[in-house]
Design a protein around this motif. Structure first.
Motif, PDB file in Angstrom:
ATOM      1  N   PHE A  64       0.859  -1.206   0.000  1.00  0.00           N
ATOM      2  CA  PHE A  64       0.000   0.000   0.000  1.00  0.00           C
ATOM      3  C   PHE A  64       0.887   1.245   0.000  1.00  0.00           C
ATOM      4  O   PHE A  64       2.079   1.176   0.333  1.00  0.00           O
ATOM      5  N   ASP A  65       0.272   2.374  -0.369  1.00  0.00           N
ATOM      6  CA  ASP A  65       1.069   3.609  -0.451  1.00  0.00           C
ATOM      7  C   ASP A  65       1.077   4.337   0.900  1.00  0.00           C
ATOM      8  O   ASP A  65       0.497   3.865   1.886  1.00  0.00           O
ATOM      9  N   ARG A  66       1.684   5.511   0.909  1.00  0.00           N
ATOM     10  CA  ARG A  66       1.864   6.324   2.116  1.00  0.00           C
ATOM     11  C   ARG A  66       0.531   6.650   2.810  1.00  0.00           C
ATOM     12  O   ARG A  66       0.449   6.792   4.008  1.00  0.00           O
ATOM     13  N   LYS A  67      -0.519   6.746   1.984  1.00  0.00           N
ATOM     14  CA  LYS A  67      -1.828   7.093   2.554  1.00  0.00           C
ATOM     15  C   LYS A  67      -2.632   5.857   2.979  1.00  0.00           C
ATOM     16  O   LYS A  67      -3.730   5.973   3.500  1.00  0.00           O
ATOM     17  N   GLY A  68      -2.097   4.673   2.659  1.00  0.00           N
ATOM     18  CA  GLY A  68      -2.766   3.454   3.125  1.00  0.00           C
ATOM     19  C   GLY A  68      -3.649   2.778   2.099  1.00  0.00           C
ATOM     20  O   GLY A  68      -4.547   2.013   2.465  1.00  0.00           O
ATOM     21  N   PHE A  69      -3.389   3.042   0.807  1.00  0.00           N
ATOM     22  CA  PHE A  69      -4.220   2.440  -0.240  1.00  0.00           C
ATOM     23  C   PHE A  69      -3.369   1.651  -1.232  1.00  0.00           C
ATOM     24  O   PHE A  69      -2.241   2.051  -1.524  1.00  0.00           O
ATOM     25  N   VAL A  70      -3.944   0.559  -1.747  1.00  0.00           N
ATOM     26  CA  VAL A  70      -3.251  -0.162  -2.820  1.00  0.00           C
ATOM     27  C   VAL A  70      -3.663   0.455  -4.158  1.00  0.00           C
ATOM     28  O   VAL A  70      -4.732   1.053  -4.274  1.00  0.00           O
ATOM     29  N   ASP A  71      -2.789   0.264  -5.145  1.00  0.00           N
ATOM     30  CA  ASP A  71      -3.035   0.808  -6.479  1.00  0.00           C
ATOM     31  C   ASP A  71      -3.495  -0.337  -7.386  1.00  0.00           C
ATOM     32  O   ASP A  71      -2.744  -1.298  -7.586  1.00  0.00           O
ATOM     33  N   PRO A  72      -4.708  -0.243  -7.955  1.00  0.00           N
ATOM     34  CA  PRO A  72      -5.181  -1.340  -8.811  1.00  0.00           C
ATOM     35  C   PRO A  72      -4.206  -1.658  -9.946  1.00  0.00           C
ATOM     36  O   PRO A  72      -4.085  -2.817 -10.357  1.00  0.00           O
ATOM     37  N   GLY A  73      -3.481  -0.653 -10.416  1.00  0.00           N
ATOM     38  CA  GLY A  73      -2.503  -0.872 -11.496  1.00  0.00           C
ATOM     39  C   GLY A  73      -1.452  -1.900 -11.105  1.00  0.00           C
ATOM     40  O   GLY A  73      -0.942  -2.633 -11.957  1.00  0.00           O
TER      41      GLY A  73
ATOM     42  N   ALA B 210     -11.503  -3.142   4.060  1.00  0.00           N
ATOM     43  CA  ALA B 210     -11.139  -2.011   4.930  1.00  0.00           C
ATOM     44  C   ALA B 210     -10.124  -2.518   5.954  1.00  0.00           C
ATOM     45  O   ALA B 210     -10.358  -3.534   6.619  1.00  0.00           O
ATOM     46  N   SER B 211      -9.026  -1.790   6.079  1.00  0.00           N
ATOM     47  CA  SER B 211      -7.943  -2.250   6.961  1.00  0.00           C
ATOM     48  C   SER B 211      -8.336  -2.173   8.430  1.00  0.00           C
ATOM     49  O   SER B 211      -8.878  -1.164   8.887  1.00  0.00           O
ATOM     50  N   ASN B 212      -8.009  -3.244   9.156  1.00  0.00           N
ATOM     51  CA  ASN B 212      -8.315  -3.248  10.596  1.00  0.00           C
ATOM     52  C   ASN B 212      -7.273  -2.479  11.399  1.00  0.00           C
ATOM     53  O   ASN B 212      -7.446  -2.275  12.588  1.00  0.00           O
ATOM     54  N   VAL B 213      -6.187  -2.032  10.741  1.00  0.00           N
ATOM     55  CA  VAL B 213      -5.164  -1.276  11.466  1.00  0.00           C
ATOM     56  C   VAL B 213      -5.334   0.219  11.226  1.00  0.00           C
ATOM     57  O   VAL B 213      -5.312   1.018  12.164  1.00  0.00           O
ATOM     58  N   ILE B 214      -5.523   0.600   9.959  1.00  0.00           N
ATOM     59  CA  ILE B 214      -5.551   2.028   9.636  1.00  0.00           C
ATOM     60  C   ILE B 214      -6.909   2.488   9.114  1.00  0.00           C
ATOM     61  O   ILE B 214      -7.124   3.685   8.924  1.00  0.00           O
ATOM     62  N   GLY B 215      -7.806   1.569   8.862  1.00  0.00           N
ATOM     63  CA  GLY B 215      -9.179   1.945   8.496  1.00  0.00           C
ATOM     64  C   GLY B 215      -9.382   2.406   7.065  1.00  0.00           C
ATOM     65  O   GLY B 215     -10.483   2.846   6.713  1.00  0.00           O
TER      66      GLY B 215
ATOM     67  N   CYS C 113      -1.962   7.215   8.400  1.00  0.00           N
ATOM     68  CA  CYS C 113      -2.885   7.110   7.258  1.00  0.00           C
ATOM     69  C   CYS C 113      -4.262   7.674   7.611  1.00  0.00           C
ATOM     70  O   CYS C 113      -5.287   7.018   7.360  1.00  0.00           O
ATOM     71  N   ALA C 114      -4.276   8.837   8.206  1.00  0.00           N
ATOM     72  CA  ALA C 114      -5.554   9.429   8.652  1.00  0.00           C
ATOM     73  C   ALA C 114      -5.598  10.900   8.241  1.00  0.00           C
ATOM     74  O   ALA C 114      -5.681  11.785   9.071  1.00  0.00           O
ATOM     75  N   GLU C 115      -5.551  11.137   6.931  1.00  0.00           N
ATOM     76  CA  GLU C 115      -5.538  12.538   6.481  1.00  0.00           C
ATOM     77  C   GLU C 115      -6.918  13.149   6.481  1.00  0.00           C
ATOM     78  O   GLU C 115      -7.114  14.300   6.821  1.00  0.00           O
ATOM     79  N   ASN C 116      -7.892  12.374   6.044  1.00  0.00           N
ATOM     80  CA  ASN C 116      -9.288  12.858   6.088  1.00  0.00           C
ATOM     81  C   ASN C 116     -10.203  11.638   6.095  1.00  0.00           C
ATOM     82  O   ASN C 116      -9.727  10.512   6.034  1.00  0.00           O
ATOM     83  N   HIS C 117     -11.521  11.899   6.178  1.00  0.00           N
ATOM     84  CA  HIS C 117     -12.386  10.728   6.354  1.00  0.00           C
ATOM     85  C   HIS C 117     -12.881  10.106   5.054  1.00  0.00           C
ATOM     86  O   HIS C 117     -13.690   9.185   5.067  1.00  0.00           O
TER      87      HIS C 117
ATOM     88  N   LEU D 191       2.163  -7.237   8.308  1.00  0.00           N
ATOM     89  CA  LEU D 191       2.719  -6.587   7.103  1.00  0.00           C
ATOM     90  C   LEU D 191       2.305  -5.121   7.008  1.00  0.00           C
ATOM     91  O   LEU D 191       2.999  -4.309   6.396  1.00  0.00           O
ATOM     92  N   VAL D 192       1.175  -4.771   7.618  1.00  0.00           N
ATOM     93  CA  VAL D 192       0.774  -3.349   7.629  1.00  0.00           C
ATOM     94  C   VAL D 192       1.818  -2.571   8.426  1.00  0.00           C
ATOM     95  O   VAL D 192       2.260  -1.492   8.022  1.00  0.00           O
ATOM     96  N   HIS D 193       2.218  -3.146   9.550  1.00  0.00           N
ATOM     97  CA  HIS D 193       3.187  -2.448  10.397  1.00  0.00           C
ATOM     98  C   HIS D 193       4.566  -2.415   9.743  1.00  0.00           C
ATOM     99  O   HIS D 193       5.284  -1.423   9.872  1.00  0.00           O
ATOM    100  N   GLU D 194       4.915  -3.476   9.028  1.00  0.00           N
ATOM    101  CA  GLU D 194       6.188  -3.426   8.275  1.00  0.00           C
ATOM    102  C   GLU D 194       6.127  -2.283   7.283  1.00  0.00           C
ATOM    103  O   GLU D 194       7.067  -1.495   7.151  1.00  0.00           O
ATOM    104  N   GLY D 195       4.992  -2.145   6.602  1.00  0.00           N
ATOM    105  CA  GLY D 195       4.831  -1.099   5.583  1.00  0.00           C
ATOM    106  C   GLY D 195       4.867   0.300   6.177  1.00  0.00           C
ATOM    107  O   GLY D 195       5.314   1.245   5.527  1.00  0.00           O
ATOM    108  N   MET D 196       4.395   0.454   7.400  1.00  0.00           N
ATOM    109  CA  MET D 196       4.344   1.791   8.015  1.00  0.00           C
ATOM    110  C   MET D 196       5.593   2.094   8.837  1.00  0.00           C
ATOM    111  O   MET D 196       5.725   3.182   9.375  1.00  0.00           O
TER     112      MET D 196
END
Ligand SMILES: Cc1ncc(COP(=O)(O)O)c(C=O)c1O
Length: 396
Positions: A125-134, A152-157, A302-306, A346-351
């Motif tokens: 996933f990227d810096r904001k917490g999303f995967v890229d379909p590409g 929906a991620s159970n760590v970052i939502g 990964c909590a910039e806005n809702h 792996l979420v925590h490894e990524g962050m």
């Protein structure tokens, strides 16, 4: 607030409390209808069967499936995710998943990979917490036989672009499975519109049912083998397990009390309105996020806005371990949270939070109030201000 004045902000683990109507209905149902459904023709058995069938119908409609028989019950999401993974893959297959997954997906895949059975690609996933379909498009191989990912991620939502990934899978003819543990009951899920072939859900989180009940919906045309065989209550003379749904993916006596809880919870969610519940929770989430982000030394993830978010927030206090903060919130403020790696390493490894033993996680539910949120923010502010000096600060 619960009866014991606990401020419960661990709804990502399980929703608590449940609507009163869920407790009441389960109690009444088990007293009046505590018999085995689908096996006999006497009134009580038929009435029990009717609650089970109504729940299949309600959940099928809720997920925009087409056939209630394809809504099958299990113990929980982990159980259904195992069924999906083991029931679709064959030796030599390639699977695509993501680094956002819960251990309920990671571990079954890891076991098959370790035993030389399948090959797995995890999309980051990227810096904001999303995967890229590409990235999925680039990862497809000749032998890719399953894409399985978190909604929906159970760590970052963060809520993932499942519709786009589903579209790519459709184009390639690859079965697409979604782990909706955190999203079912929190967000609208349209199996057909989102191109989902198999959807796993758990009953005790935002679906507001009890523990011990979950399930999956399998779209028509999807090939899936039964992983367990046994009694189905009908056509007992057949030597093999029944192929037709729901029997194919169910065996033995159902957790009817659990199903009854889901039934009452579905009614409650429909009366309240799924969108209203989500909007209320996200308004509290926004308050919490803004409040925490104003405190010096608090890092949110990964909590910039809702937008594209469910009401889960991960954070840390600089210089303190999440586990210690959780203990202080519990012991000093009576606030329940979840700390650590939250079953998603792996979420925590990524962050970059793996080495520091994870994060603090607040999970907001339908019965949280503004007061809970303000109390939680003030508690974090106090903990931050009393935090012990680091070695570097002392040596300065
Ligand atoms: C994203 C995700 N997947 C799977 C699960 C497993 O759910 P259950 O424990 O109900 O099987 C959870 C529970 O925390 C989850 O958050």
């Amino acid at each position: 607030m619960t009866m014991d004045n606990l401020i419960y902000l661990d709804n990502g683990s399980t929703a608590y409390p449940k609507p009163q109507a869920v407790y009441d209905f389960m109690y009444e149902f088990y007293q009046k209808h505590g018999v085995n459904p689908g096996r006999s023709g006497y009134d009580k058995a038929l009435e029990t069967e009717e609650v089970v069938m109504s729940t299949r119908r309600m959940l099928t409609e809720f997920f925009n499936g087409t056939d209630p028989d394809r809504l099958t019950f299990s113990y929980n999401a982990s159980d259904s995710l195992n069924q999906i993974i083991q029931g679709t893959l064959k030796k030599g297959d390639h699977v695509i998943s993501t680094t956002l997954e819960h251990n309920s997906v990671l571990r079954p895949l890891y076991h098959l990979e370790r035993d030389g059975f399948v090959e797995v690609t995890h999309i980051p996933f990227d810096r904001k917490g999303f995967v890229d379909p590409g990235d999925f498009r680039k990862a497809f191989k000749e032998n890719t036989r399953l894409v399985i990912m978190n909604h929906a991620s159970n760590v970052i939502g963060t809520v993932q672009p499942v519709e786009e990934v589903g579209r790519l899978c459709r184009e390639k003819g690859i079965p697409f499975a979604v782990d909706a543990s955190q999203s079912a009951g929190a967000l609208e899920i349209d199996m057909q519109g989102m191109n989902i072939d198999m959807l796993a859900f758990t009953g005790h989180k935002s679906l507001l049912g009890p523990t011990g009940i979950g399930g999956m919906y399998t779209a028509e045309g999807v090939e899936i083998r039964s992983m367990r065989q046994g009694g189905t209550g009908v056509r007992s003379a057949v030597r093999t397990h029944l192929e037709e749904f729901p029997f194919r993916l169910e065996c033995g006596t159902l957790n009817t009390v659990g199903v009854a809880g889901l039934y009452a919870a579905q009614k409650w969610i429909r009366e309240e309105g799924l969108g209203n519940i989500h909007d209320r929770e996200m308004a509290l989430w926004d308050r919490l996020r803004k409040g925490l982000q104003k405190i010096d030394g608090v890092i949110t993830y990964c909590a910039e806005n809702h937008k594209d978010h469910i009401a889960i927030l991960s954070f840390n206090i600089e210089g303190l371990e999440a586990g210690d903060v959780g203990t202080m919130l519990d012991v000093d403020y009576n606030i329940a949270t979840r700390t650590g790696l939250q079953c998603a390493p792996l979420v925590h490894e990524g962050m970059g939070t793996y080495e520091i033993l994870g994060t603090m996680r607040f999970g907001i539910g339908p019965f949280n109030t503004e007061e809970h949120i303000y109390t939680a923010i003030e508690a974090v502010r106090e903990i931050t201000s009393i935090k012990p000096a680091t070695v570097a600060e002392i040596e300065q």
